[in-house]
Design a protein around this motif. Structure first.
Motif, PDB file in Angstrom:
ATOM      1  N   ILE A   1     -11.767  -0.657   3.608  1.00 32.56           N
ATOM      2  CA  ILE A   1     -11.261  -1.975   3.229  1.00 32.56           C
ATOM      3  C   ILE A   1     -10.135  -1.811   2.224  1.00 32.56           C
ATOM      4  O   ILE A   1     -10.267  -1.074   1.235  1.00 32.56           O
ATOM      5  N   LEU A   2      -9.022  -2.521   2.475  1.00 35.10           N
ATOM      6  CA  LEU A   2      -7.876  -2.485   1.572  1.00 35.10           C
ATOM      7  C   LEU A   2      -7.595  -3.904   1.084  1.00 35.10           C
ATOM      8  O   LEU A   2      -7.489  -4.836   1.884  1.00 35.10           O
ATOM      9  N   PRO A   3      -7.501  -4.100  -0.238  1.00 39.36           N
ATOM     10  CA  PRO A   3      -7.189  -5.438  -0.760  1.00 39.36           C
ATOM     11  C   PRO A   3      -5.744  -5.828  -0.462  1.00 39.36           C
ATOM     12  O   PRO A   3      -4.864  -4.986  -0.394  1.00 39.36           O
TER      13      PRO A   3
ATOM     14  N   TYR B   1     -12.401   9.150   0.975  1.00 35.68           N
ATOM     15  CA  TYR B   1     -13.156   8.302   0.047  1.00 35.68           C
ATOM     16  C   TYR B   1     -12.389   8.120  -1.266  1.00 35.68           C
ATOM     17  O   TYR B   1     -12.250   7.005  -1.781  1.00 35.68           O
ATOM     18  N   ALA B   2     -11.832   9.257  -1.796  1.00 31.95           N
ATOM     19  CA  ALA B   2     -11.116   9.196  -3.070  1.00 31.95           C
ATOM     20  C   ALA B   2      -9.831   8.388  -2.947  1.00 31.95           C
ATOM     21  O   ALA B   2      -9.487   7.590  -3.837  1.00 31.95           O
ATOM     22  N   LEU B   3      -9.087   8.547  -1.816  1.00 30.58           N
ATOM     23  CA  LEU B   3      -7.827   7.822  -1.644  1.00 30.58           C
ATOM     24  C   LEU B   3      -8.059   6.321  -1.489  1.00 30.58           C
ATOM     25  O   LEU B   3      -7.309   5.499  -2.029  1.00 30.58           O
ATOM     26  N   VAL B   4      -9.074   5.954  -0.719  1.00 32.09           N
ATOM     27  CA  VAL B   4      -9.368   4.529  -0.533  1.00 32.09           C
ATOM     28  C   VAL B   4      -9.716   3.874  -1.872  1.00 32.09           C
ATOM     29  O   VAL B   4      -9.229   2.791  -2.205  1.00 32.09           O
ATOM     30  N   HIS B   5     -10.577   4.519  -2.646  1.00 31.19           N
ATOM     31  CA  HIS B   5     -10.952   3.962  -3.950  1.00 31.19           C
ATOM     32  C   HIS B   5      -9.775   3.962  -4.913  1.00 31.19           C
ATOM     33  O   HIS B   5      -9.692   3.082  -5.779  1.00 31.19           O
ATOM     34  N   LEU B   6      -8.866   4.928  -4.781  1.00 31.57           N
ATOM     35  CA  LEU B   6      -7.674   4.950  -5.621  1.00 31.57           C
ATOM     36  C   LEU B   6      -6.805   3.728  -5.365  1.00 31.57           C
ATOM     37  O   LEU B   6      -6.153   3.207  -6.277  1.00 31.57           O
ATOM     38  N   MET B   7      -6.808   3.233  -4.126  1.00 30.72           N
ATOM     39  CA  MET B   7      -6.020   2.050  -3.781  1.00 30.72           C
ATOM     40  C   MET B   7      -6.815   0.750  -3.969  1.00 30.72           C
ATOM     41  O   MET B   7      -6.387  -0.309  -3.532  1.00 30.72           O
ATOM     42  N   GLY B   8      -7.995   0.845  -4.602  1.00 32.92           N
ATOM     43  CA  GLY B   8      -8.780  -0.344  -4.915  1.00 32.92           C
ATOM     44  C   GLY B   8      -9.660  -0.822  -3.794  1.00 32.92           C
ATOM     45  O   GLY B   8     -10.131  -1.972  -3.825  1.00 32.92           O
ATOM     46  N   GLY B   9      -9.923   0.015  -2.795  1.00 33.29           N
ATOM     47  CA  GLY B   9     -10.746  -0.398  -1.672  1.00 33.29           C
ATOM     48  C   GLY B   9     -12.079   0.312  -1.632  1.00 33.29           C
ATOM     49  O   GLY B   9     -12.531   0.888  -2.619  1.00 33.29           O
ATOM     50  N   ASN B  10     -12.693   0.280  -0.443  1.00 28.94           N
ATOM     51  CA  ASN B  10     -13.992   0.914  -0.259  1.00 28.94           C
ATOM     52  C   ASN B  10     -14.087   1.396   1.187  1.00 28.94           C
ATOM     53  O   ASN B  10     -13.404   0.876   2.083  1.00 28.94           O
TER      54      ASN B  10
ATOM     55  N   LYS C   1      -9.343 -10.188   7.071  1.00 33.41           N
ATOM     56  CA  LYS C   1     -10.549 -10.831   6.526  1.00 33.41           C
ATOM     57  C   LYS C   1     -10.215 -11.813   5.402  1.00 33.41           C
ATOM     58  O   LYS C   1     -11.063 -12.129   4.573  1.00 33.41           O
ATOM     59  N   GLY C   2      -9.004 -12.265   5.340  1.00 34.37           N
ATOM     60  CA  GLY C   2      -8.638 -13.236   4.296  1.00 34.37           C
ATOM     61  C   GLY C   2      -8.077 -12.550   3.058  1.00 34.37           C
ATOM     62  O   GLY C   2      -6.873 -12.324   2.943  1.00 34.37           O
ATOM     63  N   ASP C   3      -8.958 -12.220   2.111  1.00 40.37           N
ATOM     64  CA  ASP C   3      -8.524 -11.583   0.867  1.00 40.37           C
ATOM     65  C   ASP C   3      -8.323 -10.082   1.027  1.00 40.37           C
ATOM     66  O   ASP C   3      -7.780  -9.435   0.131  1.00 40.37           O
ATOM     67  N   TYR C   4      -8.798  -9.527   2.121  1.00 39.09           N
ATOM     68  CA  TYR C   4      -8.662  -8.089   2.328  1.00 39.09           C
ATOM     69  C   TYR C   4      -8.507  -7.805   3.821  1.00 39.09           C
ATOM     70  O   TYR C   4      -8.717  -8.671   4.673  1.00 39.09           O
ATOM     71  N   VAL C   5      -8.122  -6.547   4.101  1.00 35.22           N
ATOM     72  CA  VAL C   5      -7.953  -6.094   5.480  1.00 35.22           C
ATOM     73  C   VAL C   5      -8.991  -5.021   5.755  1.00 35.22           C
ATOM     74  O   VAL C   5      -9.169  -4.091   4.964  1.00 35.22           O
ATOM     75  N   GLU C   6      -9.683  -5.156   6.894  1.00 27.56           N
ATOM     76  CA  GLU C   6     -10.699  -4.186   7.280  1.00 27.56           C
ATOM     77  C   GLU C   6     -10.112  -3.277   8.373  1.00 27.56           C
ATOM     78  O   GLU C   6      -9.873  -3.703   9.495  1.00 27.56           O
TER      79      GLU C   6
ATOM     80  N   LEU D   1       0.847  -1.195   0.000  1.00 22.18           N
ATOM     81  CA  LEU D   1       0.000   0.000   0.000  1.00 22.18           C
ATOM     82  C   LEU D   1       0.878   1.238   0.000  1.00 22.18           C
ATOM     83  O   LEU D   1       2.101   1.167   0.103  1.00 22.18           O
ATOM     84  N   ASP D   2       0.196   2.388  -0.136  1.00 22.09           N
ATOM     85  CA  ASP D   2       0.899   3.672  -0.055  1.00 22.09           C
ATOM     86  C   ASP D   2       0.838   4.132   1.402  1.00 22.09           C
ATOM     87  O   ASP D   2      -0.214   4.551   1.901  1.00 22.09           O
TER      88      ASP D   2
END
Length: 702
Positions: free
Chosen positions: A699-701, A674-683, A630-635, A597-598
């Motif tokens: 959530i970060l993948p 919101y914009a930074l999280v989505h930029l890194m592929g999360g929500n 969470k397995g495939d992602y981190v909450e 991640l960044d």
């Protein structure tokens, strides 16, 4: 199933036979003859030509029927040959009548006693067909009262001849009986001496009433005249190719004089397309060895070389002559226009078939008078997926054979209404296809009226799914553009407000501070100016960052980072920057996770969310942050014990959303998160319960 009629015969019109069982309409004897050929075509898949007699409505028609296999059906080509058969029938009838006269001629006997000059007569005369015997009468009386005056002298001369040489003497004369004239033919057979009187002789012979024969001769002459002047080309030929007879049309086509003797011509030397050379003629004769008639067609070049060839069609017959030999007769007629018309119709039908089966629309036609049954359905009809192939190829199916009962009744009511009102129906419908996809259709139904055939309902169904999807996308794009324009207006209005507020404080307190001599008061003013300046600078930085993110100028520096270490850095950065009565706690995970991640932006997200949660706490409270695998992602989460958001948390990430905290901090910070999280592929989401607290989860993948 279908009909293409080129005749005005009433029984070959669409409203008479189209859609009906044609076999059931035939007379009994025609049916029993045709059904054999019909079944032979279906079973053995072969083509059969045959001629049939059709007695219909007190009129007898003759037709030549060609039955051909066609895609599991029978293709019938019917040619009306009634006129030709009538001519043939008259010729045959005349010939049979002549034979009948020879076979059943009623011949009587007569005798003349030379000594007594008395005549004995037993035979037939007049309309009474029964044989009768006349009482003996004298020759003089017979000549005076029966033989007409013009023939009496001829009779006297003949009697003189038979007295001298009686054997085989013949005479024809006329008699008058009850004011009617009859023709008589008399021939001497033999003469002998009378047994009783040695010197007397009796002359005997035969006598025949040939009145009807004379009448037949007149009829035959008239019939010959009709044949000679018929519109068909009629000719007779001997087996060696010598012409026996040629009517006027044949002579005109081949340049033979009307009074010229045709016996000097050979059929294969006339330039006649039926037999252009001797080999072809010999093949024609050979093919007639086991038959008495056959159909034919040929191209015949006109005498004028610039003229186009004429196409003839007709029948070829074998006739037995009186001497036991054969002659061959042909009846041909010009079918050039018929062939050309059929060729044009085939080309037109092929063109329409290709067009209808390649046009991207479902086309169907129903016959109103046949219970709205289908008479045509093109191959693109989407309902084919519901039918078996044998059902699709069947004729006279209806909507009830395709659709469920309720849907079929709905379609039937539409068709009835269109037929009664004549008003077209146009609508847009949608339904789910076999793959579960939503499909849109543009349906047009209209009535086709024509005085020559039954009214029909034409249905054209276009699949406009892609067009409708594009239309909806354009509507959505328009709405988004309008919403974007509205948001831009709001954004500019808020920017104006957010910039003007600190600027007003800076300008206003700068003016006041310049006129104030009290150092303590000046420090207060300076502090206000400094806070306003920092707030303005932070707001501008947030605007620039958000603009860079949305324009794609922000580049992430993705490296493997320990989330546990990152959260400790966040805790260190936040220490001393929170309200005195608020406690921030890092809920350390038992499992350290390393993800790509960044680091800078993840720390910034945590910092913004923690400071936001602190603002929701009025006096004292707690803020917790941490992460969960969470397995495939981190909450990752940040939660507090404050009073919660004023709204339900669904719009907390929108631009310039107002919350229940003070002016400390930019109102763009959550939008930036919101914009930074989505930029890194999360929500990222926000959960809030008023009076209990709020929770931010991003959530970060991995």
């Amino acid at each position: 199933m279908d009909i293409c009629s080129h005749t005005d015969l009433w029984f070959l019109q669409e409203d008479v036979i189209l859609g009906k069982n044609i076999l059931s309409l035939l007379p009994s004897h025609t049916y029993h003859k045709l059904i054999v050929d019909f079944q032979d075509v279906l079973i053995n898949n072969k083509t059969i030509n045959n001629s049939f007699r059709l007695p219909l409505n007190d009129t007898t028609y003759y037709g030549e029927c060609r039955l051909m296999p066609f895609e599991g059906n029978v293709l019938c080509r019917y040619t009306d040959i009634t006129n030709r058969e009538n001519i043939k029938f008259k010729l045959t009838q005349a010939y049979e009548e002549m034979q009948e006269i020879q076979n059943i001629a009623k011949i009587g006997k007569w005798s003349l006693n030379i000594e007594t000059n008395m005549i004995d007569y037993t035979g037939f005369c007049g309309e009474n067909s029964e044989e009768r015997k006349m009482p003996p009468i004298s020759l003089d009386y017979y000549m005076e009262h029966f033989i007409i005056p013009e023939d009496r002298e001829k009779m006297r001369i003949w009697v003189g001849k038979i007295l001298r040489h009686p054997y085989k003497q013949r005479i024809s004369y006329r008699i008058s009986v009850m004011q009617k004239i009859y023709y008589m033919s008399v021939k001497c057979i033999y003469s002998e001496k009378d047994k009783q009187y040695k010197h007397s002789r009796k002359i005997e012979g035969i006598v025949q009433d040939v009145t009807e024969m004379h009448k037949r001769r007149n009829d035959i002459s008239m019939l010959t005249h009709v044949i000679f002047n018929a519109n068909e080309s009629i000719f007779g030929v001997f087996p060696d190719g010598t012409l026996k007879f040629a009517n006027q049309i044949f002579r005109q086509v081949h340049g033979i004089g009307i009074d010229e003797d045709v016996s000097k011509y050979k059929i294969y030397n006339t330039g006649y397309g039926f037999a252009p050379n001797k080999d072809v003629w010999d093949e024609r004769v050979q093919s007639m060895q086991t038959r008495v008639e056959m159909n034919f067609s040929y191209h015949n070049q006109q005498i004028d070389k610039d003229s186009e060839p004429v196409i003839y069609g007709g029948k070829f017959y074998k006739m037995t002559e009186d001497n036991g030999t054969y002659s061959y007769w042909a009846f041909a007629y010009d079918i050039t226009q018929q062939v050309r018309y059929e060729s044009e119709m085939k080309r037109y039908n092929q063109l329409m078939y290709t067009l209808f089966n390649n046009i991207p629309a479902s086309i169907s036609i129903k016959d109103v008078n046949d219970g709205f049954r289908f008479i045509y359905r093109n191959s693109i009809n989407e309902d084919e997926s519901r039918l078996q192939k044998d059902l699709m190829s069947a004729v006279r199916i209806s909507d009830f054979d395709i659709f469920p009962k309720e849907e079929a009744w709905r379609i039937r009511k539409e068709d009835i209404n269109i037929n009664e009102t004549g008003e077209p129906l146009h609508r847009i419908t949608q339904n789910i296809d076999a793959d579960g996809e939503l499909q849109y259709y543009d349906i047009l139904k209209l009535k086709i009226d024509d005085p020559n055939f039954s009214p029909m309902i034409l249905s054209i169904k276009w699949n406009i799914t892609q067009l409708e999807i594009m239309k909806r996308k354009l509507v959505d794009a328009k709405q988004k553009a309008e919403e974007s324009d509205r948001l831009k207006t709001i954004f500019l209005a808020n920017i104006s407000h957010e910039i003007r507020t600190p600027l007003n404080a800076i300008v206003g307190f700068s003016d006041i501070m310049a006129e104030c001599d009290d150092q303590k008061q000046r420090k207060i003013y300076y502090k206000i100016i400094d806070q306003s300046t920092k707030r303005l600078l932070k707001f501008i930085e947030d605007i620039l960052l958000l603009s860079r993110i949305e324009s794609g100028e922000v580049k992430l520096t993705m490296v493997d980072i320990s989330l546990n270490n990152l959260c400790h850095q966040v805790y260190d950065y936040i220490d001393g920057k929170i309200p005195p009565l608020v406690t921030v706690m890092f809920e350390s995970s038992n499992k350290d996770i390393t993800i790509c991640l960044d680091e800078k932006y993840v720390i910034q997200i945590f910092m913004i969310l923690i400071k936001t949660s602190c603002r929701f706490i009025e006096k004292e409270g707690n803020v917790w942050f941490g992460y969960v695998d969470k397995g495939d992602y981190v909450e990752c989460y940040v939660k507090d014990s404050g009073k919660g958001l004023m709204n339900d948390g669904k719009e907390v990430f929108s631009l310039f959303t107002k919350y229940n905290y003070g002016n400390d901090g930019s109102e763009l910070e959550l939008t930036i998160c919101y914009a930074l999280v989505h930029l890194m592929g999360g929500n990222i989401i926000a959960q809030s319960t008023e009076g209990v607290g709020s929770k931010f989860v991003f959530i970060l993948p991995k």
